[in-house]
Design an enzyme around this catalytic site. Structure first.
Site, PDB file in Angstrom:
ATOM      1  N   ASP A   1       0.916  -1.190  -0.051  1.00  0.00           N
ATOM      2  CA  ASP A   1       0.032  -0.077   0.084  1.00  0.00           C
ATOM      3  C   ASP A   1       0.865   1.035   0.031  1.00  0.00           C
ATOM      4  O   ASP A   1       2.022   1.267   0.670  1.00  0.00           O
ATOM      5  CB  ASP A   1      -0.942   0.111   1.544  1.00  0.00           C
ATOM      6  CG  ASP A   1      -1.918   0.846   1.149  1.00  0.00           C
ATOM      7  OD1 ASP A   1      -1.656   2.154   0.862  1.00  0.00           O
ATOM      8  OD2 ASP A   1      -3.012   0.863   1.728  1.00  0.00           O
TER       9      ASP A   1
ATOM     10  N   LEU B   1       0.632   3.858   1.188  1.00  0.00           N
ATOM     11  CA  LEU B   1       0.591   4.639   2.664  1.00  0.00           C
ATOM     12  C   LEU B   1       1.700   4.050   3.507  1.00  0.00           C
ATOM     13  O   LEU B   1       1.742   4.781   4.404  1.00  0.00           O
ATOM     14  CB  LEU B   1      -0.992   4.567   3.312  1.00  0.00           C
ATOM     15  CG  LEU B   1      -1.292   5.413   3.897  1.00  0.00           C
ATOM     16  CD1 LEU B   1      -1.304   6.946   3.289  1.00  0.00           C
ATOM     17  CD2 LEU B   1      -2.743   5.149   4.393  1.00  0.00           C
ATOM     18  N   SER B   2       2.324   2.981   3.089  1.00  0.00           N
ATOM     19  CA  SER B   2       3.347   2.605   3.881  1.00  0.00           C
ATOM     20  C   SER B   2       4.693   2.855   3.414  1.00  0.00           C
ATOM     21  O   SER B   2       5.174   2.426   2.543  1.00  0.00           O
ATOM     22  CB  SER B   2       3.025   0.814   4.050  1.00  0.00           C
ATOM     23  OG  SER B   2       4.264   0.360   4.502  1.00  0.00           O
ATOM     24  N   PRO B   3       5.454   3.571   4.350  1.00  0.00           N
ATOM     25  CA  PRO B   3       6.847   3.590   3.728  1.00  0.00           C
ATOM     26  C   PRO B   3       7.616   2.576   3.821  1.00  0.00           C
ATOM     27  O   PRO B   3       8.729   2.420   2.976  1.00  0.00           O
ATOM     28  CB  PRO B   3       7.356   4.617   4.964  1.00  0.00           C
ATOM     29  CG  PRO B   3       6.522   4.427   6.072  1.00  0.00           C
ATOM     30  CD  PRO B   3       5.203   4.002   5.580  1.00  0.00           C
TER      31      PRO B   3
ATOM     32  N   SER C   1       6.713  -0.476   3.045  1.00  0.00           N
ATOM     33  CA  SER C   1       6.370  -1.212   1.638  1.00  0.00           C
ATOM     34  C   SER C   1       7.076  -0.363   0.541  1.00  0.00           C
ATOM     35  O   SER C   1       7.878  -1.027  -0.337  1.00  0.00           O
ATOM     36  CB  SER C   1       4.926  -1.054   1.433  1.00  0.00           C
ATOM     37  OG  SER C   1       4.108  -1.948   2.211  1.00  0.00           O
TER      38      SER C   1
END
Length: 190
Positions: A13, A15-17, A19
């Site tokens: 996602d 929104l996930s750093p 990731s």
């Protein structure tokens, strides 16, 4: 002829750093490591709900660690990261639902563009402190990644269709199932 590449799925996602860091490393080294990288846009809010986890930023000690950890890892991996100024609004209020639906539509219709569009959305939120929730922001990211205005607009119109919604839900559920077995959102197939 060398060994057959192994398939590795990355559920992510924007929104996930964390990731993003994993994404960049895997994209950089997929040929060297002989992996067939499959990018799987997923909704982190769905994973959090399924697992009963809270976002790390809501826990004071984890939030403090997260800020420093992301800065250091970004430097190490050479990914230009900085926290959004209004972090809680970006993460908790706006979220990434529209962006992840858009990436799901990209994956379904133009999978060859998924890596570039994903990277551009991460750059918007985690490098330039720009929006990823409004339609014009998503279009700007897609166009900057090299997608035509017509393609991007067509995909944006699809994000509210049952086909796209169901695909994102299925992918998120698959990530949750893999997590039950392995504890990771990254899955290496035999």
């Amino acid at each position: 002829m060398g060994p057959v590449p192994r398939t590795l799925e990355l559920f992510y996602d924007v929104l996930s750093p964390y990731s993003w860091l994993g994404f960049e490393v895997l994209c950089r080294y997929k040929n060297i490591w002989n992996i067939n990288l499959q990018l799987r846009p997923t909704l982190i809010a769905g994973i959090m709900k399924d697992s009963g986890n809270k976002p790390p930023a809501l826990l004071p000690r984890k939030a403090q660690y997260l800020r420093n950890d992301i800065r250091l890892l970004g430097q190490h991996v050479q990914v230009p990261m900085q926290f959004p100024k209004d972090f809680f609004s970006v993460i908790l209020e706006k979220g990434s639902l529209s962006a992840m639906r858009f990436l799901t539509a990209v994956n379904m219709e133009h999978p060859e563009m998924l890596e570039k569009v994903s990277r551009e959305l991460w750059m918007r939120v985690w490098s330039r402190d720009e929006d990823i929730s409004e339609p014009q922001s998503i279009l700007a990211a897609a166009e900057k990644a090299g997608m035509s205005t017509e393609q991007a607009q067509g995909l944006l119109e699809e994000i509210s269709t049952p086909k796209v919604k169901n695909k994102l839900k299925e992918t998120t559920e698959a990530a949750c199932k893999y997590g039950e077995r392995s504890g990771w959102a990254l899955y290496l197939q035999p």
